[in-house]
Design a protein around this motif. Structure first.
Motif, PDB file in Angstrom:
ATOM      1  N   PHE A 107       0.106  -1.383   0.346  1.00  0.00           N
ATOM      2  CA  PHE A 107       0.500   0.221  -0.203  1.00  0.00           C
ATOM      3  C   PHE A 107       1.067   1.162  -0.328  1.00  0.00           C
ATOM      4  CE2 PHE A 107      -2.014   3.253   2.041  1.00  0.00           C
ATOM      5  CZ  PHE A 107      -3.000   3.389   1.345  1.00  0.00           C
ATOM      6  N   ASP A 108       1.905   1.493   0.974  1.00  0.00           N
ATOM      7  CA  ASP A 108       2.543   2.475   0.887  1.00  0.00           C
ATOM      8  C   ASP A 108       2.862   2.327  -0.383  1.00  0.00           C
ATOM      9  OD1 ASP A 108       1.614   3.270   3.627  1.00  0.00           O
ATOM     10  OD2 ASP A 108       3.846   1.865   4.597  1.00  0.00           O
ATOM     11  N   ALA A 109       3.804   1.731  -1.337  1.00  0.00           N
ATOM     12  CA  ALA A 109       4.411   1.947  -2.277  1.00  0.00           C
ATOM     13  C   ALA A 109       3.936   2.057  -3.150  1.00  0.00           C
ATOM     14  CB  ALA A 109       5.405   0.055  -2.541  1.00  0.00           C
ATOM     15  N   PHE A 110       2.187   1.969  -3.136  1.00  0.00           N
ATOM     16  CA  PHE A 110       2.026   2.538  -4.200  1.00  0.00           C
ATOM     17  C   PHE A 110       1.002   3.838  -3.992  1.00  0.00           C
ATOM     18  CE2 PHE A 110       2.262  -1.798  -6.051  1.00  0.00           C
ATOM     19  CZ  PHE A 110       2.607  -0.980  -6.903  1.00  0.00           C
ATOM     20  N   ASP A 111       0.975   4.303  -2.917  1.00  0.00           N
ATOM     21  CA  ASP A 111       0.270   5.305  -2.583  1.00  0.00           C
ATOM     22  C   ASP A 111       1.316   6.283  -2.626  1.00  0.00           C
ATOM     23  OD1 ASP A 111      -1.084   7.636  -1.247  1.00  0.00           O
ATOM     24  OD2 ASP A 111      -0.582   7.180   0.834  1.00  0.00           O
ATOM     25  N   SER A 112       1.113   6.712  -4.015  1.00  0.00           N
ATOM     26  CA  SER A 112       2.255   7.426  -4.628  1.00  0.00           C
ATOM     27  C   SER A 112       2.143   9.026  -4.228  1.00  0.00           C
ATOM     28  CB  SER A 112       2.543   7.799  -5.997  1.00  0.00           C
ATOM     29  OG  SER A 112       1.206   7.929  -6.293  1.00  0.00           O
ATOM     30  N   ASP A 113       1.314   9.955  -3.746  1.00  0.00           N
ATOM     31  CA  ASP A 113       0.545  11.356  -3.688  1.00  0.00           C
ATOM     32  C   ASP A 113       1.056  11.265  -1.685  1.00  0.00           C
ATOM     33  OD1 ASP A 113      -1.606   9.517  -3.175  1.00  0.00           O
ATOM     34  OD2 ASP A 113      -2.523  11.323  -4.308  1.00  0.00           O
ATOM     35  N   GLY A 114       0.773   9.972  -1.516  1.00  0.00           N
ATOM     36  CA  GLY A 114       0.979  10.481  -0.314  1.00  0.00           C
ATOM     37  C   GLY A 114      -0.341  10.524   0.962  1.00  0.00           C
ATOM     38  N   ASP A 115      -1.462  10.217  -0.356  1.00  0.00           N
ATOM     39  CA  ASP A 115      -2.820  10.812   1.159  1.00  0.00           C
ATOM     40  C   ASP A 115      -3.236   9.552   1.735  1.00  0.00           C
ATOM     41  OD1 ASP A 115      -4.062   9.231  -1.476  1.00  0.00           O
ATOM     42  OD2 ASP A 115      -4.996  10.675  -1.392  1.00  0.00           O
ATOM     43  N   GLY A 116      -2.464   8.206   2.123  1.00  0.00           N
ATOM     44  CA  GLY A 116      -3.373   7.807   2.511  1.00  0.00           C
ATOM     45  C   GLY A 116      -4.804   7.071   2.193  1.00  0.00           C
ATOM     46  N   ALA A 117      -5.015   7.026   1.247  1.00  0.00           N
ATOM     47  CA  ALA A 117      -5.751   6.715   0.099  1.00  0.00           C
ATOM     48  C   ALA A 117      -4.814   6.033  -1.566  1.00  0.00           C
ATOM     49  CB  ALA A 117      -7.331   7.418  -0.069  1.00  0.00           C
ATOM     50  N   GLN A 142      -5.600   5.682 -10.379  1.00  0.00           N
ATOM     51  CA  GLN A 142      -4.354   5.667 -11.319  1.00  0.00           C
ATOM     52  C   GLN A 142      -3.227   4.670 -10.345  1.00  0.00           C
ATOM     53  OE1 GLN A 142      -3.120   5.936 -14.363  1.00  0.00           O
ATOM     54  NE2 GLN A 142      -1.816   4.234 -13.893  1.00  0.00           N
ATOM     55  N   GLU A 143      -3.548   5.504  -9.162  1.00  0.00           N
ATOM     56  CA  GLU A 143      -2.460   3.697  -8.119  1.00  0.00           C
ATOM     57  C   GLU A 143      -2.987   2.388  -8.015  1.00  0.00           C
ATOM     58  OE1 GLU A 143      -1.255   7.490  -4.756  1.00  0.00           O
ATOM     59  OE2 GLU A 143      -3.433   7.058  -5.363  1.00  0.00           O
ATOM     60  N   LEU A 144      -4.737   2.577  -8.350  1.00  0.00           N
ATOM     61  CA  LEU A 144      -5.404   1.364  -8.513  1.00  0.00           C
ATOM     62  C   LEU A 144      -5.031   0.027  -9.142  1.00  0.00           C
ATOM     63  CD1 LEU A 144      -8.872   1.385  -6.797  1.00  0.00           C
ATOM     64  CD2 LEU A 144      -6.702   0.257  -6.271  1.00  0.00           C
ATOM     65  N   ALA A 145      -4.614   2.016 -10.438  1.00  0.00           N
ATOM     66  CA  ALA A 145      -4.029   0.632 -11.784  1.00  0.00           C
ATOM     67  C   ALA A 145      -3.042   0.624 -11.832  1.00  0.00           C
ATOM     68  CB  ALA A 145      -4.705   1.766 -13.193  1.00  0.00           C
ATOM     69  N   ASP A 146      -2.378   1.200 -11.199  1.00  0.00           N
ATOM     70  CA  ASP A 146       0.069   0.098 -11.319  1.00  0.00           C
ATOM     71  C   ASP A 146      -0.389  -0.257 -10.587  1.00  0.00           C
ATOM     72  OD1 ASP A 146       0.510   3.128 -12.726  1.00  0.00           O
ATOM     73  OD2 ASP A 146       0.897   3.942 -10.709  1.00  0.00           O
ATOM     74  N   MET A 147      -1.167  -0.745  -9.289  1.00  0.00           N
ATOM     75  CA  MET A 147      -0.944  -1.846  -8.590  1.00  0.00           C
ATOM     76  C   MET A 147      -1.470  -2.778  -9.002  1.00  0.00           C
ATOM     77  SD  MET A 147      -2.510  -2.839  -4.860  1.00  0.00           S
ATOM     78  CE  MET A 147      -1.286  -1.833  -3.723  1.00  0.00           C
ATOM     79  N   GLY A 148      -2.490  -2.723  -9.988  1.00  0.00           N
ATOM     80  CA  GLY A 148      -3.241  -3.467 -10.962  1.00  0.00           C
ATOM     81  C   GLY A 148      -2.293  -4.589 -12.441  1.00  0.00           C
ATOM     82  N   ALA A 149      -1.727  -3.140 -12.761  1.00  0.00           N
ATOM     83  CA  ALA A 149      -0.945  -3.718 -13.603  1.00  0.00           C
ATOM     84  C   ALA A 149       0.369  -4.534 -13.052  1.00  0.00           C
ATOM     85  CB  ALA A 149       0.298  -2.641 -14.108  1.00  0.00           C
ATOM     86  N   MET A 150       1.074  -4.936 -11.969  1.00  0.00           N
ATOM     87  CA  MET A 150       1.701  -5.013 -11.145  1.00  0.00           C
ATOM     88  C   MET A 150       1.544  -6.619 -10.471  1.00  0.00           C
ATOM     89  SD  MET A 150       4.334  -4.878  -7.565  1.00  0.00           S
ATOM     90  CE  MET A 150       2.747  -5.880  -6.993  1.00  0.00           C
ATOM     91  N   ARG A 151       0.027  -6.691 -10.047  1.00  0.00           N
ATOM     92  CA  ARG A 151      -0.686  -7.878 -10.163  1.00  0.00           C
ATOM     93  C   ARG A 151      -0.900  -8.806 -11.165  1.00  0.00           C
ATOM     94  NH1 ARG A 151      -6.300  -8.443  -7.669  1.00  0.00           N
ATOM     95  NH2 ARG A 151      -6.259 -10.656  -7.440  1.00  0.00           N
ATOM     96  N   ALA A 152      -0.938  -8.261 -12.597  1.00  0.00           N
ATOM     97  CA  ALA A 152      -1.522  -8.783 -13.374  1.00  0.00           C
ATOM     98  C   ALA A 152       0.571  -9.321 -13.799  1.00  0.00           C
ATOM     99  CB  ALA A 152      -1.611  -7.768 -15.180  1.00  0.00           C
ATOM    100  N   ALA A 153       1.319  -8.949 -13.648  1.00  0.00           N
ATOM    101  CA  ALA A 153       2.457  -9.222 -14.398  1.00  0.00           C
ATOM    102  C   ALA A 153       3.195 -10.399 -13.401  1.00  0.00           C
ATOM    103  CB  ALA A 153       3.279  -8.204 -14.449  1.00  0.00           C
TER     104      ALA A 153
END
Length: 148
Positions: free
Chosen positions: A52-62, A66-77
């Motif tokens: 979570f901390d790695a993908f929370d790129s703006d550090g807002d706690g959520a 786009q952050e979910l899409a980035d995480m989804g791309a890593m999950r797919a890989a």
């Protein structure tokens, strides 16, 4: 804590050797903090907090869209690497909502974002869904058809 670029680099280095491993071996290597060959619920909670901390790129706690899409791309890989390690062909369309932790299911309050509490708090159901033999720990034996 971790930048997405750093996570991507680490992931790519680990994927390089994934084809020679058994399914799930890469997961266990990455998530097994004490090196006993088993991932406990506590280890999974800690690692999901790190993710979570790695993908929370703006550090807002959520995690926003786009952050979910980035995480989804890593999950797919990662799923593709696990399939390659098992010698299975790629299945199109399996990376999105499989399991109890698809993006829509994580957003428990329906605000379009996934908070750290929502993400880490879902670890119990995420863990139980993956623990195929019900022994309270994840091992490479828990990786099988229909689950990953």
């Amino acid at each position: 804590m971790f930048g997405r670029d750093a996570m991507a680099l680490v992931f790519m280095l680990q994927v390089t050797g994934a084809a020679a491993q058994t399914p799930g071996a890469m997961f266990v290597e990455q998530w097994d903090a004490d090196g006993d060959g088993r991932v406990t619920l506590g280890e999974a909670q800690s690692r999901r907090a790190d993710l979570f901390d790695a993908f929370d790129s703006d550090g807002d706690g959520a995690l926003g869209p786009q952050e979910l899409a980035d995480m989804g791309a890593m999950r797919a890989a990662m799923q593709e690497a696990n399939r390659a390690a098992a010698g299975r062909a790629s299945r199109v369309g399996t990376s999105g909502a499989a399991g109890p932790d698809g993006p829509g299911r994580l957003d428990r309050d329906g605000d379009g974002r996934v908070s750290r509490d929502e993400f880490v708090g879902s670890t119990g159901s995420w863990f139980a869904w993956r623990d195929r033999d019900g022994d309270g720990a994840l091992t490479s034996a828990d990786f099988g058809r229909g689950r990953w």
